[in-house]
Write a protein that holds these residues in place. Sequence first.
Motif, PDB file in Angstrom:
ATOM      1  N   TYR A   1      -3.573   9.329  -4.484  1.00  0.00           N
ATOM      2  CA  TYR A   1      -3.915   9.758  -3.000  1.00  0.00           C
ATOM      3  C   TYR A   1      -5.202   8.759  -2.548  1.00  0.00           C
ATOM      4  CZ  TYR A   1      -1.338  14.094  -3.836  1.00  0.00           C
ATOM      5  OH  TYR A   1      -0.485  14.949  -3.808  1.00  0.00           O
ATOM      6  N   ASN A   2      -5.969   8.274  -3.543  1.00  0.00           N
ATOM      7  CA  ASN A   2      -7.214   7.485  -3.270  1.00  0.00           C
ATOM      8  C   ASN A   2      -6.795   6.014  -3.086  1.00  0.00           C
ATOM      9  OD1 ASN A   2      -8.426   9.965  -3.281  1.00  0.00           O
ATOM     10  ND2 ASN A   2      -9.113   9.736  -5.395  1.00  0.00           N
ATOM     11  N   VAL A   3      -5.639   5.559  -2.974  1.00  0.00           N
ATOM     12  CA  VAL A   3      -5.303   3.911  -3.263  1.00  0.00           C
ATOM     13  C   VAL A   3      -4.920   3.520  -1.822  1.00  0.00           C
ATOM     14  CG1 VAL A   3      -5.129   4.164  -5.656  1.00  0.00           C
ATOM     15  CG2 VAL A   3      -3.238   4.305  -4.249  1.00  0.00           C
ATOM     16  N   GLY A   4      -5.057   2.271  -1.673  1.00  0.00           N
ATOM     17  CA  GLY A   4      -4.527   1.798  -0.419  1.00  0.00           C
ATOM     18  C   GLY A   4      -3.217   1.123  -0.664  1.00  0.00           C
ATOM     19  N   GLN A   5      -2.605   0.303   0.273  1.00  0.00           N
ATOM     20  CA  GLN A   5      -1.478  -0.029   0.111  1.00  0.00           C
ATOM     21  C   GLN A   5      -1.294  -1.389  -0.590  1.00  0.00           C
ATOM     22  OE1 GLN A   5       1.197   0.918   3.935  1.00  0.00           O
ATOM     23  NE2 GLN A   5      -0.832   0.936   4.678  1.00  0.00           N
ATOM     24  N   LEU A   6      -0.418  -1.863  -1.267  1.00  0.00           N
ATOM     25  CA  LEU A   6      -0.324  -3.357  -1.821  1.00  0.00           C
ATOM     26  C   LEU A   6       0.799  -4.158  -0.838  1.00  0.00           C
ATOM     27  CD1 LEU A   6       0.266  -2.004  -5.647  1.00  0.00           C
ATOM     28  CD2 LEU A   6      -1.743  -2.861  -4.221  1.00  0.00           C
ATOM     29  N   THR A   7       0.429  -5.207  -1.121  1.00  0.00           N
ATOM     30  CA  THR A   7       1.035  -6.507  -0.509  1.00  0.00           C
ATOM     31  C   THR A   7       0.821  -7.714  -1.111  1.00  0.00           C
ATOM     32  OG1 THR A   7       1.065  -7.550   1.834  1.00  0.00           O
ATOM     33  CG2 THR A   7      -1.041  -6.920   0.833  1.00  0.00           C
ATOM     34  N   ASP A   8       1.718  -8.621  -0.755  1.00  0.00           N
ATOM     35  CA  ASP A   8       1.797  -9.962  -1.503  1.00  0.00           C
ATOM     36  C   ASP A   8       0.707 -10.596  -1.271  1.00  0.00           C
ATOM     37  OD1 ASP A   8       4.266  -9.025  -2.995  1.00  0.00           O
ATOM     38  OD2 ASP A   8       5.308  -9.868  -1.255  1.00  0.00           O
ATOM     39  N   ASP A   9       0.173 -10.758   0.072  1.00  0.00           N
ATOM     40  CA  ASP A   9      -1.015 -11.795   0.347  1.00  0.00           C
ATOM     41  C   ASP A   9      -2.078 -10.783   0.959  1.00  0.00           C
ATOM     42  OD1 ASP A   9      -0.083 -10.702   3.042  1.00  0.00           O
ATOM     43  OD2 ASP A   9       0.640 -12.494   3.564  1.00  0.00           O
ATOM     44  N   GLY A  10      -2.175  -9.549   1.143  1.00  0.00           N
ATOM     45  CA  GLY A  10      -3.129  -8.811   1.634  1.00  0.00           C
ATOM     46  C   GLY A  10      -3.528  -8.916   2.925  1.00  0.00           C
ATOM     47  N   GLY A  11      -2.827  -9.735   3.706  1.00  0.00           N
ATOM     48  CA  GLY A  11      -3.383  -9.910   5.043  1.00  0.00           C
ATOM     49  C   GLY A  11      -3.094  -8.731   5.964  1.00  0.00           C
ATOM     50  N   GLU A  12      -1.823  -8.126   5.643  1.00  0.00           N
ATOM     51  CA  GLU A  12      -1.548  -7.339   6.612  1.00  0.00           C
ATOM     52  C   GLU A  12      -2.365  -6.014   6.660  1.00  0.00           C
ATOM     53  OE1 GLU A  12       2.595  -4.445   7.042  1.00  0.00           O
ATOM     54  OE2 GLU A  12       2.199  -5.830   5.505  1.00  0.00           O
ATOM     55  N   PHE A  13      -3.067  -5.696   5.459  1.00  0.00           N
ATOM     56  CA  PHE A  13      -3.849  -4.379   5.389  1.00  0.00           C
ATOM     57  C   PHE A  13      -5.263  -4.676   5.144  1.00  0.00           C
ATOM     58  CE2 PHE A  13       0.480  -3.634   3.118  1.00  0.00           C
ATOM     59  CZ  PHE A  13       0.784  -2.790   4.215  1.00  0.00           C
ATOM     60  N   VAL A  14      -5.763  -5.746   5.244  1.00  0.00           N
ATOM     61  CA  VAL A  14      -7.273  -6.063   4.962  1.00  0.00           C
ATOM     62  C   VAL A  14      -8.070  -5.328   5.903  1.00  0.00           C
ATOM     63  CG1 VAL A  14      -8.987  -7.999   4.847  1.00  0.00           C
ATOM     64  CG2 VAL A  14      -6.934  -8.263   3.961  1.00  0.00           C
ATOM     65  N   ASP A  15      -7.796  -5.324   7.266  1.00  0.00           N
ATOM     66  CA  ASP A  15      -8.753  -4.603   8.010  1.00  0.00           C
ATOM     67  C   ASP A  15      -8.245  -3.123   8.288  1.00  0.00           C
ATOM     68  OD1 ASP A  15     -10.138  -6.878   8.602  1.00  0.00           O
ATOM     69  OD2 ASP A  15      -8.743  -7.583  10.031  1.00  0.00           O
ATOM     70  N   ASP A  16      -7.456  -2.708   8.208  1.00  0.00           N
ATOM     71  CA  ASP A  16      -6.977  -1.369   8.576  1.00  0.00           C
ATOM     72  C   ASP A  16      -6.059  -0.953   7.058  1.00  0.00           C
ATOM     73  OD1 ASP A  16      -6.594   1.060   9.392  1.00  0.00           O
ATOM     74  OD2 ASP A  16      -4.836   0.611  10.888  1.00  0.00           O
ATOM     75  N   ASN A  17      -6.656  -0.371   6.178  1.00  0.00           N
ATOM     76  CA  ASN A  17      -6.162   0.111   4.790  1.00  0.00           C
ATOM     77  C   ASN A  17      -6.267   1.255   4.433  1.00  0.00           C
ATOM     78  OD1 ASN A  17      -4.417  -0.346   2.668  1.00  0.00           O
ATOM     79  ND2 ASN A  17      -6.055  -1.245   1.471  1.00  0.00           N
ATOM     80  N   LEU A  18      -5.755   2.292   5.277  1.00  0.00           N
ATOM     81  CA  LEU A  18      -5.849   3.674   5.268  1.00  0.00           C
ATOM     82  C   LEU A  18      -5.156   4.092   3.659  1.00  0.00           C
ATOM     83  CD1 LEU A  18      -4.471   5.082   8.602  1.00  0.00           C
ATOM     84  CD2 LEU A  18      -6.756   4.798   7.677  1.00  0.00           C
ATOM     85  N   THR A  19      -5.912   4.982   2.958  1.00  0.00           N
ATOM     86  CA  THR A  19      -5.408   5.470   1.794  1.00  0.00           C
ATOM     87  C   THR A  19      -4.060   6.014   1.982  1.00  0.00           C
ATOM     88  OG1 THR A  19      -6.493   7.527   1.751  1.00  0.00           O
ATOM     89  CG2 THR A  19      -7.706   5.455   0.957  1.00  0.00           C
ATOM     90  N   LEU A  20      -3.209   6.430   1.164  1.00  0.00           N
ATOM     91  CA  LEU A  20      -2.042   7.025   1.143  1.00  0.00           C
ATOM     92  C   LEU A  20      -2.354   8.559   1.539  1.00  0.00           C
ATOM     93  CD1 LEU A  20      -0.243   5.325  -1.949  1.00  0.00           C
ATOM     94  CD2 LEU A  20      -0.166   4.725   0.611  1.00  0.00           C
ATOM     95  N   LEU A  21      -3.526   9.064   1.258  1.00  0.00           N
ATOM     96  CA  LEU A  21      -3.817  10.373   1.527  1.00  0.00           C
ATOM     97  C   LEU A  21      -3.735  10.689   2.976  1.00  0.00           C
ATOM     98  CD1 LEU A  21      -4.971  13.385   1.431  1.00  0.00           C
ATOM     99  CD2 LEU A  21      -7.367  12.394   1.112  1.00  0.00           C
ATOM    100  N   HIS A  22      -4.533   9.397   3.618  1.00  0.00           N
ATOM    101  CA  HIS A  22      -4.586   9.332   5.329  1.00  0.00           C
ATOM    102  C   HIS A  22      -3.487   9.292   5.732  1.00  0.00           C
ATOM    103  CE1 HIS A  22      -8.576   8.820   3.108  1.00  0.00           C
ATOM    104  NE2 HIS A  22      -9.020   9.361   4.613  1.00  0.00           N
TER     105      HIS A  22
END
Length: 586
Positions: free
Chosen positions: A398-419
Amino acid sequence: MGNTRVYFRRVDIPEDVKDSFENLLEGFRDYGDLDITPKRLRLTPSIAVNRPQKPLVERFDAIELYTAEKSFDHMYSLITKTLRNEEPSEVELEVVATLVELLTIDLYNLRLSQIGHPMYANFEGVTFRGLSITLEELEEYKAILARPELAKRNFSVPLGLLSSSTDEKIMEEFSKSTHNDGKRPIQLHLTIHIHGLDPVLLREYRRLYPDSVVSSICAMPVGHVSPHGEKEILLRGPFFHMISMTSGEINGRPCEKLVVVMMNANRDHGMEHASDQGAKERQRQCFLRAVSASKYEVCAAIAEKHAPWDANAYRTLQNNALQQLQDIDGIYVITDGHLAEHRAKNVATWLGGALRKSYPRYYAKKRVSWQTMIRDENWKEADKILRAEYEWKKRDWYNVGQLTDDGGEFVDDNLTLLHILATKPPPPSTETDRFECWQRLIDGACQPEVWMKSFDSARNTAYDLARRCGNECLMERLQPRIAHALDPAALGDLELRLHKIMVEKFGQFLSEHIFHMPQLSVLTEMDIPELWIPIPLSYGGVFVTLSKPQRIWGLDVVVYEVVVGQTWPKKTDVRLDLKPPNLDLQ
């Protein structure tokens, strides 16, 4: 390694595991804490080993191969076949020893990469193993248990590796396998009580022998490395002490329940080779006495429930070992008698890496699947992934953000999976299966120390998002529970100082893995405010503790401090005081 590569060129390796074979057998494998320099090894420059590059530590190819069925059949089954052969060839013995050493290195480095988490640093608890055995094997077990000397009621698998699980159901599934009913008609349920050295004895041993490398890789959680992730605890070179055996029947088939004790402590590290001479022999014998004293204390406590007639005899063995430590080694301690009650505690973990490559590949694959299921509102599959996880790891999801290959997509808005979960409406209660799975996910999200903060710059809470999306049924349950009320400005200042320390120590790893820096505000929601922050590929990380309020000059003053324990590459403790500008004087 060269001979091992040559040996496996004759083996028909399946295509889907060939890459892992090649990754394991090519290049180098080093223990993570070996600084290979002439000074460390006391070697001349011409003898010292020079590595062309630092090996990756989040790739545990040996463990992956051992825990995958196809590669095990082609590679690690060789260990069992060779050790059962009365006249094994020298080549096969050398290959087997190499495979065991490669697994040992992976287990050691896995432990080191998660050293701030007690489950990895020193696993203590109960695991289960199920198998089918023959009548002859059953008689061997009974003969061991019938030995008049309690100290000799044991058996070991020195070069072997055995799988066990924290889930009894997995034990039952393995033991009732029907394809061996004819040759191996008896189910064996093995309950394994795993414990480390008594902490006081370990401290005294290390005081006498500070250069000795003691580790706890005899029992290691490998679920995040294994392709199956079956709550597995991998047992390396296990030494079992038998406590009791009871006979029964399950569905008309004989079943034996065997209770054993196993110690999770060893010293066979690359810098800690066994020796039968001089100082190393004295060191080895002292370690053996410390292990024996700890083991017999646990045996006595477990025997109270399963074989009470043996409990006092085990206490006598424990006292004898303690007396030898005093007479021979000068170690005098009084143990508290509660070692058998020890369990590795859980701590909250901040998994800040945003890239797939930041984590073992099977875990990363499963986590990407999880985040997809949550976004697609596939509650059944999301619930299935969570239920297959270790109990102590479930809240991490619940406390982790999303994973991506380059990180660019989620750097500024990386809601945890709980959110993300908080933004989704509940399914209709008429869809029974979906609704029940969704309900279990929400129940899990509301457990203690699943924090309600997010990785995004706005620091929205799950409550804020549920309210914004009109999910009124979730708002009350997702309201942050503040256990430690701190001044936000002072806490923010403390967080900046922590980040500065982390950048100084781990800057390269933080940037390479697009690491989301920890928010100390999550500590305010925890009853036990401790946070383990592993840094990908760094062999370690940072452990943060928020201390209790202090009493100053007889007044109750709200003064907190954060203790930052850096576990690797150099262990340090940094104490950061937090003194809110508006002190509440009672």
